[in-house]
Design an enzyme around this catalytic site. Sequence first.
Site, PDB file in Angstrom:
ATOM      1  N   GLU A 127      -6.080 -10.788  -1.884  1.00 55.27           N
ATOM      2  CA  GLU A 127      -7.021 -10.230  -0.893  1.00 55.27           C
ATOM      3  C   GLU A 127      -8.446 -10.067  -1.402  1.00 55.27           C
ATOM      4  O   GLU A 127      -9.127  -9.080  -1.121  1.00 55.27           O
ATOM      5  CB  GLU A 127      -6.486  -8.900  -0.353  1.00 55.27           C
ATOM      6  CG  GLU A 127      -5.065  -9.039   0.169  1.00 55.27           C
ATOM      7  CD  GLU A 127      -4.608  -7.877   1.032  1.00 55.27           C
ATOM      8  OE1 GLU A 127      -5.462  -7.119   1.531  1.00 55.27           O
ATOM      9  OE2 GLU A 127      -3.383  -7.745   1.224  1.00 55.27           O
ATOM     10  N   GLU A 170       0.794  -1.236   0.000  1.00 53.59           N
ATOM     11  CA  GLU A 170       0.000   0.000   0.000  1.00 53.59           C
ATOM     12  C   GLU A 170       0.830   1.292   0.000  1.00 53.59           C
ATOM     13  O   GLU A 170       0.642   2.166   0.858  1.00 53.59           O
ATOM     14  CB  GLU A 170      -0.979  -0.036   1.185  1.00 53.59           C
ATOM     15  CG  GLU A 170      -1.827  -1.313   1.157  1.00 53.59           C
ATOM     16  CD  GLU A 170      -2.820  -1.437   2.319  1.00 53.59           C
ATOM     17  OE1 GLU A 170      -2.734  -0.645   3.271  1.00 53.59           O
ATOM     18  OE2 GLU A 170      -3.683  -2.332   2.246  1.00 53.59           O
TER      19      GLU A 170
HETATM   20  C1  XIL Z   1      -5.656  -7.103   8.007  1.00 54.22           C
HETATM   21  C2  XIL Z   1      -6.023  -8.336   8.796  1.00 54.22           C
HETATM   22  O1  XIL Z   1      -6.963  -9.090   8.096  1.00 54.22           O
HETATM   23  C3  XIL Z   1      -6.568  -7.912  10.131  1.00 54.22           C
HETATM   24  O2  XIL Z   1      -6.842  -9.054  10.918  1.00 54.22           O
HETATM   25  C4  XIL Z   1      -5.556  -7.013  10.821  1.00 54.22           C
HETATM   26  O3  XIL Z   1      -6.101  -6.550  11.991  1.00 54.22           O
HETATM   27  C5  XIL Z   1      -5.191  -5.832   9.942  1.00 54.22           C
HETATM   28  O4  XIL Z   1      -4.730  -6.317   8.704  1.00 54.22           O
HETATM   29  N1  XIL Z   1      -4.812  -5.008   3.470  1.00 54.22           N
HETATM   30  C6  XIL Z   1      -3.761  -5.843   3.754  1.00 54.22           C
HETATM   31  C7  XIL Z   1      -3.894  -6.842   4.832  1.00 54.22           C
HETATM   32  O5  XIL Z   1      -2.762  -5.826   3.022  1.00 54.22           O
HETATM   33  O6  XIL Z   1      -2.677  -7.137   5.443  1.00 54.22           O
HETATM   34  C8  XIL Z   1      -4.899  -6.418   5.869  1.00 54.22           C
HETATM   35  O7  XIL Z   1      -5.073  -7.463   6.795  1.00 54.22           O
HETATM   36  C9  XIL Z   1      -6.195  -6.043   5.204  1.00 54.22           C
HETATM   37  C10 XIL Z   1      -5.998  -4.887   4.266  1.00 54.22           C
END
Ligand code: XIL
Length: 367
Positions: free
Chosen positions: A276, A160
């Site tokens: 994701e 990100e």
């Molecule tokens: C999220 C997890 O799912 C949560 O459990 C944690 O509290 C925060 O991170 N983008 C990403 C992931 O790249 O690493 C994130 O994961 C969600 C958004």
Amino acid sequence: MERFRPSSLVATRRALLIGAMTLPFLGQSLRGSTLTKTADEADMLFGCAVRADQLFADRDFRALVTSECGEITPELELKWAFVEPDAGKYNFSSADVLAAFASENGKALHGHTLLWHDSIPPWAAAQLAQQSDWTIISRFIAETVTRYRDKISTWDVVNEPILIGQRDDGLRASPFLEAFGSGYVAHALKEVRKLAPKAKLFINEFGLLYDLPQDRLKREALLQLLETLKKWGVPLSGIGIQGHLELQHQSNFNQQVFADFLNRLGGLGLEIRISELDVKENRTELPADIRDQRAGEAVKALLDVAVENKAVGTITSWGLSDRYSWLPGAGETAGYNRGLPFNTDLKIKPIYAAIQQALAKRARQKP
Ligand code: XIL
């Protein structure tokens, strides 16, 4: 006794079901083939994010991950704040558990993630704010990448890095950027390349899916960053496009726009991971089957385009079952919890069918 339903809801339900005809409501019969099997047939990889505690407390869930996924991504266990909560004191026990699960079951393990503004341990954030000391980052990268050198062959090196509205170049004014300037992305990639010469190195980003002004700007800013990195000869293998779909924006999903974006990424010689994948709902008052159908349609729209592009080699969902979805914890989506391929009873939903069908389509296209 039949549940009372306002007539407008019945009408909506009918309209939605008709609209969803292209995605047949597939039952358990579909389980004849698993996602990983179909992905194999398509020369692709399907995986999901998991947490060590879920895998080991829940035997049924573990069996599901084992049968459906060819790759796992630690949801938390490799993030900096998790790995090094106190300076110099590393905790790899949970990541090791996931690594052992992966190797015992023949799964790939995806390295998520090294530099993420949202997972900097407080002690490191304080230090970075005071002095531009890359050695604390170097040490974390070296400990982590070296430890899993034989187990992890794909890394999200920077997660990100783009945020529209902060700087002209679209880079996020993260603690990394504040401390080291915009060159930190290239620097991190080169450093990981030295430690893991054969690994595939990725940048992973969200907010790239829709034909909306914000997403348009973000796609352009990302492309600009990637073009620069390529021009400089920085070791970058690919890009992870976070597939966090949002039903409130679904009417702004434009297949052509997304296909063009993928083509431009592929044109830079980059591999693409649809990472994701999950679906944030916006109409939780609808009956569950309609909610599931709408979520499935959104995934179908995205993946139908994705599998047409040969640069897309991996699809991962952010969790496998609503039983352990991160969505309810994600602030504004509290209570919206039907965004993953399996429901809380570990039964498939239309999202599952949409992934299966997209992978099968790609398998049929093979020469
Ligand atoms: C999220 C997890 O799912 C949560 O459990 C944690 O509290 C925060 O991170 N983008 C990403 C992931 O790249 O690493 C994130 O994961 C969600 C958004």
